[in-house]
Write an enzyme that holds these catalytic residues in place. Structure first.
Site, PDB file in Angstrom:
ATOM      1  N   TYR A   1       0.813  -1.220   0.000  1.00 27.34           N
ATOM      2  CA  TYR A   1       0.000   0.000   0.000  1.00 27.34           C
ATOM      3  C   TYR A   1       0.845   1.268   0.000  1.00 27.34           C
ATOM      4  O   TYR A   1       0.419   2.306  -0.484  1.00 27.34           O
ATOM      5  CB  TYR A   1      -0.944   0.008   1.216  1.00 27.34           C
ATOM      6  CG  TYR A   1      -2.227  -0.741   0.950  1.00 27.34           C
ATOM      7  CD1 TYR A   1      -3.320  -0.087   0.393  1.00 27.34           C
ATOM      8  CD2 TYR A   1      -2.344  -2.096   1.239  1.00 27.34           C
ATOM      9  CE1 TYR A   1      -4.491  -0.762   0.127  1.00 27.34           C
ATOM     10  CE2 TYR A   1      -3.524  -2.784   0.981  1.00 27.34           C
ATOM     11  CZ  TYR A   1      -4.596  -2.111   0.421  1.00 27.34           C
ATOM     12  OH  TYR A   1      -5.757  -2.783   0.153  1.00 27.34           O
TER      13      TYR A   1
ATOM     14  N   THR B   1       5.397  -4.071   9.412  1.00 23.91           N
ATOM     15  CA  THR B   1       5.899  -4.360  10.765  1.00 23.91           C
ATOM     16  C   THR B   1       4.682  -4.696  11.636  1.00 23.91           C
ATOM     17  O   THR B   1       4.171  -3.831  12.344  1.00 23.91           O
ATOM     18  CB  THR B   1       6.654  -3.163  11.370  1.00 23.91           C
ATOM     19  OG1 THR B   1       5.945  -1.968  11.068  1.00 23.91           O
ATOM     20  CG2 THR B   1       8.061  -3.058  10.870  1.00 23.91           C
TER      21      THR B   1
ATOM     22  N   LYS C   1       6.186   8.997  14.357  1.00 23.61           N
ATOM     23  CA  LYS C   1       5.223   8.146  13.659  1.00 23.61           C
ATOM     24  C   LYS C   1       4.314   7.405  14.649  1.00 23.61           C
ATOM     25  O   LYS C   1       3.093   7.372  14.496  1.00 23.61           O
ATOM     26  CB  LYS C   1       5.975   7.139  12.780  1.00 23.61           C
ATOM     27  CG  LYS C   1       5.112   6.060  12.182  1.00 23.61           C
ATOM     28  CD  LYS C   1       4.139   6.624  11.172  1.00 23.61           C
ATOM     29  CE  LYS C   1       3.143   5.587  10.705  1.00 23.61           C
ATOM     30  NZ  LYS C   1       2.195   6.147   9.752  1.00 23.61           N
TER      31      LYS C   1
ATOM     32  N   HIS D   1     -17.385  24.737  21.274  1.00 23.55           N
ATOM     33  CA  HIS D   1     -16.384  25.459  22.069  1.00 23.55           C
ATOM     34  C   HIS D   1     -15.140  25.661  21.189  1.00 23.55           C
ATOM     35  O   HIS D   1     -14.727  24.732  20.493  1.00 23.55           O
ATOM     36  CB  HIS D   1     -16.037  24.620  23.317  1.00 23.55           C
ATOM     37  CG  HIS D   1     -15.102  25.307  24.259  1.00 23.55           C
ATOM     38  ND1 HIS D   1     -13.774  25.533  23.954  1.00 23.55           N
ATOM     39  CD2 HIS D   1     -15.298  25.818  25.499  1.00 23.55           C
ATOM     40  CE1 HIS D   1     -13.193  26.153  24.956  1.00 23.55           C
ATOM     41  NE2 HIS D   1     -14.100  26.341  25.917  1.00 23.55           N
TER      42      HIS D   1
ATOM     43  N   ARG E   1     -12.027  25.665  21.658  1.00 23.25           N
ATOM     44  CA  ARG E   1     -10.829  24.848  21.867  1.00 23.25           C
ATOM     45  C   ARG E   1     -11.147  23.372  22.128  1.00 23.25           C
ATOM     46  O   ARG E   1     -10.328  22.656  22.684  1.00 23.25           O
ATOM     47  CB  ARG E   1     -10.002  25.426  23.038  1.00 23.25           C
ATOM     48  CG  ARG E   1      -9.247  26.687  22.657  1.00 23.25           C
ATOM     49  CD  ARG E   1      -8.609  27.372  23.829  1.00 23.25           C
ATOM     50  NE  ARG E   1      -9.588  27.834  24.816  1.00 23.25           N
ATOM     51  CZ  ARG E   1     -10.345  28.931  24.659  1.00 23.25           C
ATOM     52  NH1 ARG E   1     -10.222  29.677  23.592  1.00 23.25           N
ATOM     53  NH2 ARG E   1     -11.223  29.272  25.591  1.00 23.25           N
TER      54      ARG E   1
ATOM     55  N   GLY F   1     -10.072   0.142  13.946  1.00 23.40           N
ATOM     56  CA  GLY F   1      -9.500  -0.919  13.114  1.00 23.40           C
ATOM     57  C   GLY F   1      -8.384  -0.416  12.237  1.00 23.40           C
ATOM     58  O   GLY F   1      -7.847   0.675  12.450  1.00 23.40           O
TER      59      GLY F   1
ATOM     60  N   CYS G   1      -2.879   0.318  11.305  1.00 23.67           N
ATOM     61  CA  CYS G   1      -1.958   1.335  11.827  1.00 23.67           C
ATOM     62  C   CYS G   1      -2.329   1.737  13.254  1.00 23.67           C
ATOM     63  O   CYS G   1      -1.586   1.482  14.193  1.00 23.67           O
ATOM     64  CB  CYS G   1      -1.985   2.561  10.945  1.00 23.67           C
ATOM     65  SG  CYS G   1      -1.706   2.163   9.224  1.00 23.67           S
TER      66      CYS G   1
HETATM   67  N1  SAJ Z   1     -12.146   6.163  13.764  1.00 20.59           N
HETATM   68  C1  SAJ Z   1     -13.130   6.391  14.727  1.00 20.59           C
HETATM   69  N2  SAJ Z   1     -13.467   7.680  15.021  1.00 20.59           N
HETATM   70  C2  SAJ Z   1     -12.877   8.735  14.389  1.00 20.59           C
HETATM   71  C3  SAJ Z   1     -11.877   8.495  13.411  1.00 20.59           C
HETATM   72  C4  SAJ Z   1     -11.533   7.193  13.130  1.00 20.59           C
HETATM   73  O1  SAJ Z   1     -13.681   5.465  15.323  1.00 20.59           O
HETATM   74  O2  SAJ Z   1     -13.265   9.867  14.694  1.00 20.59           O
HETATM   75  C5  SAJ Z   1     -11.752   4.773  13.446  1.00 20.59           C
HETATM   76  C6  SAJ Z   1     -12.013   4.384  11.996  1.00 20.59           C
HETATM   77  O3  SAJ Z   1     -13.346   3.966  11.810  1.00 20.59           O
HETATM   78  C7  SAJ Z   1     -11.017   3.262  11.825  1.00 20.59           C
HETATM   79  C8  SAJ Z   1      -9.822   3.701  12.689  1.00 20.59           C
HETATM   80  O4  SAJ Z   1     -10.353   4.661  13.585  1.00 20.59           O
HETATM   81  O5  SAJ Z   1     -11.543   2.037  12.323  1.00 20.59           O
HETATM   82  C9  SAJ Z   1      -8.650   4.279  11.925  1.00 20.59           C
HETATM   83  O6  SAJ Z   1      -9.070   5.091  10.855  1.00 20.59           O
HETATM   84  P1  SAJ Z   1      -8.381   6.474  10.437  1.00 20.59           P
HETATM   85  O7  SAJ Z   1      -9.094   7.019   9.267  1.00 20.59           O
HETATM   86  O8  SAJ Z   1      -8.286   7.361  11.617  1.00 20.59           O
HETATM   87  O9  SAJ Z   1      -6.871   6.088  10.081  1.00 20.59           O
HETATM   88  P2  SAJ Z   1      -6.122   4.968   9.141  1.00 20.59           P
HETATM   89  O10 SAJ Z   1      -5.840   3.768   9.991  1.00 20.59           O
HETATM   90  O11 SAJ Z   1      -6.790   4.750   7.834  1.00 20.59           O
HETATM   91  O12 SAJ Z   1      -4.741   5.760   8.828  1.00 20.59           O
HETATM   92  C10 SAJ Z   1      -3.940   6.239   9.916  1.00 20.59           C
HETATM   93  C11 SAJ Z   1      -3.668   7.735   9.687  1.00 20.59           C
HETATM   94  N3  SAJ Z   1      -3.074   8.319  10.921  1.00 20.59           N
HETATM   95  C12 SAJ Z   1      -3.573   9.431  11.497  1.00 20.59           C
HETATM   96  O13 SAJ Z   1      -4.534  10.026  11.072  1.00 20.59           O
HETATM   97  C13 SAJ Z   1      -2.841   9.929  12.705  1.00 20.59           C
HETATM   98  C14 SAJ Z   1      -2.726   7.907   8.492  1.00 20.59           C
HETATM   99  O14 SAJ Z   1      -2.384   9.252   8.314  1.00 20.59           O
HETATM  100  C15 SAJ Z   1      -1.463   7.059   8.689  1.00 20.59           C
HETATM  101  O15 SAJ Z   1      -0.590   7.163   7.571  1.00 20.59           O
HETATM  102  C16 SAJ Z   1      -1.889   5.619   8.800  1.00 20.59           C
HETATM  103  O16 SAJ Z   1      -2.731   5.497   9.963  1.00 20.59           O
HETATM  104  C17 SAJ Z   1      -0.643   4.759   8.948  1.00 20.59           C
HETATM  105  O17 SAJ Z   1      -0.197   4.187   7.906  1.00 20.59           O
HETATM  106  O18 SAJ Z   1      -0.034   4.749  10.024  1.00 20.59           O
END
Ligand code: SAJ
Length: 395
Positions: A6, A78, A197, A235, A237, A248, A251
């Site tokens: 990916y 990893t 990271k 709010h 802030r 899920g 990452c």
């Molecule tokens: N989720 C929630 N509530 C939210 C946001 C997300 O429950 O408000 C859940 C999603 O449904 C999902 C999980 O969190 O199950 C993760 O989704 P995501 O869209 O937040 O992130 P990923 O896993 O697709 O990608 C993340 C990103 N990291 C951050 O936003 C800090 C991406 O930028 C990274 O490159 C990626 O991990 C990675 O490769 O580490």
């Protein structure tokens, strides 16, 4: 480019599109063959056209083994093993495979999410076998931070933290990324970049855990959590994220453990956030089970349950570490009558799926697990029991 997944494949294609010759290396022969035909093996918008072009222009070529290069990028998985210990075997084997091909002046960059100190371990491994390269090799850590579904744009436009094992390595790596990144390239050291990271994803996990805890509190208090969060976010802030079925993907649900496993005594909050998000998924299952039991005692028969969404987040087909899939499979294994719905997966995939409109018509209990766009404004019988764990009814 070591690893054509990916991250590795889009990065390799982007670099090649800037006119640099790239060899993409992957241990899977089928992946190598697919790419050399100008085709791709993953789902990512616009990637197929780009790969087709750079392969045709002979700028990208895939191979099973690396050849001697000026720059090496490592973007292999990893995962974690056993007790949430990071599994560095893919990184180690990628490094071992490039060692014999290294020449003086080469730049080696690790992009894979890694525990703090991995770049130094990589350096040690290289110099043990090639001591003559000491002082003549540049090594750096530069994590990717792209969002699946928008990878090509984010690879080019996101800022990056770049940390070398010394200042010269950092500068060499920055000069290299300038070929294809327009975002700002921030110099640091390898250890800091590794931690950056992990912390990015642990921070998001922590914020989602807060939202998920609020959803459980509001459920007990009989308050609509979505309305409450929307108001709190007025709010200036406060910016609370969305509660959901759990966290899920490969990452956010993984990376925080890399901090916890290395710093167990110093990371109770990071650990607790991971546990809180995992707990939310179990809580969702209990809610559905209780609803099904109530239905059974009222109607004297088992309910049909529609599980709406299987992917790990909205509008994608990716099932890795998906809480929605876990909920659905747990109910199936406990012999509940379940209609699994995932509009982003085709019928041909080896899963028994039901069309989303058919599922809401047939089901007695409709459970929204993922806020896919198809489910927004979906007409349902108001007399049916509806459980919305992802806020799709508020969208
Ligand atoms: N989720 C929630 N509530 C939210 C946001 C997300 O429950 O408000 C859940 C999603 O449904 C999902 C999980 O969190 O199950 C993760 O989704 P995501 O869209 O937040 O992130 P990923 O896993 O697709 O990608 C993340 C990103 N990291 C951050 O936003 C800090 C991406 O930028 C990274 O490159 C990626 O991990 C990675 O490769 O580490």
């Amino acid at each position: 480019m070591m690893g054509l997944g990916y991250i590795g494949l889009p990065t390799a294609a982007l670099i090649a599109s800037r006119g640099l010759k790239v060899t993409g290396v992957d241990i899977r022969q089928s992946v190598v063959d697919t790419i050399n035909k100008g085709e791709i093996h993953i789902v990512e918008p616009d990637l197929d056209g780009l790969v087709h072009k750079v392969v045709k222009d002979e700028l990208l070529q895939a191979a099973i083994k690396p050849n001697s290069s000026d720059v090496y990028l490592i973007a292999v998985p990893t995962p974690f093993k056993g007790d949430y210990e990071p599994d560095l075997s893919y990184v180690t084997s990628a490094v071992k495979s490039i060692i014999p091909t290294l020449k003086k002046g080469a730049l080696v960059i690790l992009e894979s999410t890694s525990p703090v100190g991995t770049t130094r371990k990589m350096e040690k491994l290289i110099f043990e076998q090639r001591p003559e390269l000491k002082g003549n090799l540049y090594l750096a850590y530069c994590p990717e931070r792209v969002l699946p579904g928008n990878i090509l744009h984010e690879l080019k436009h996101n800022d990056r933290a770049i940390g070398g094992i010394d200042d010269e390595s950092t500068q060499k790596a920055i000069d290299f990324y300038k070929h294809f990144v327009v975002g700002t390239l921030h110099p640091t050291n390898a250890k800091t970049a590794e931690m950056v990271k992990l912390v990015e994803n642990a921070s998001r996990d922590n914020q989602i855990a807060f939202a998920n805890e609020l959803s459980i509190i509001c459920d007990k208090a009989n308050i609509n959590v979505w309305d409450m969060i929307a108001l709190a976010n007025k709010h200036p802030r406060v910016n609370i994220l969305n509660p959901g079925t759990g966290v899920g993907g490969h990452c956010i649900a993984v990376d925080p453990w890399f901090i916890v496993s290395e710093f167990p005594d110093e990371s109770p909050l990071i650990k607790k956030s991971r546990e809180a998000n995992n707990y939310k998924t179990e809580w969702v299952i209990e809610k559905i089970k209780n609803n099904a039991l109530t239905f059974k005692s009222d109607h004297k028969r088992d309910p049909i349950i529609a599980c709406m969404g299987l992917a790990f987040k909205p509008n994608i087909d990716d099932l890795r570490e998906s809480p929605a899939l876990y909920v659905t499979e747990t109910l199936e294994n406990k012999n509940f009558t379940v209609l699994a719905v995932e509009p982003n997966l085709k019928d041909s995939d080896d899963r028994n799926l039901t069309d989303y409109k058919e599922a809401v018509n047939k089901a007695d209990i409709i459970v929204y697990l993922v806020a896919h766009k198809e489910f927004i404004n979906l007409k349902t019988n108001p007399n049916k029991s509806i459980l919305d764990f992802c806020g799709v009814l508020k969208k």
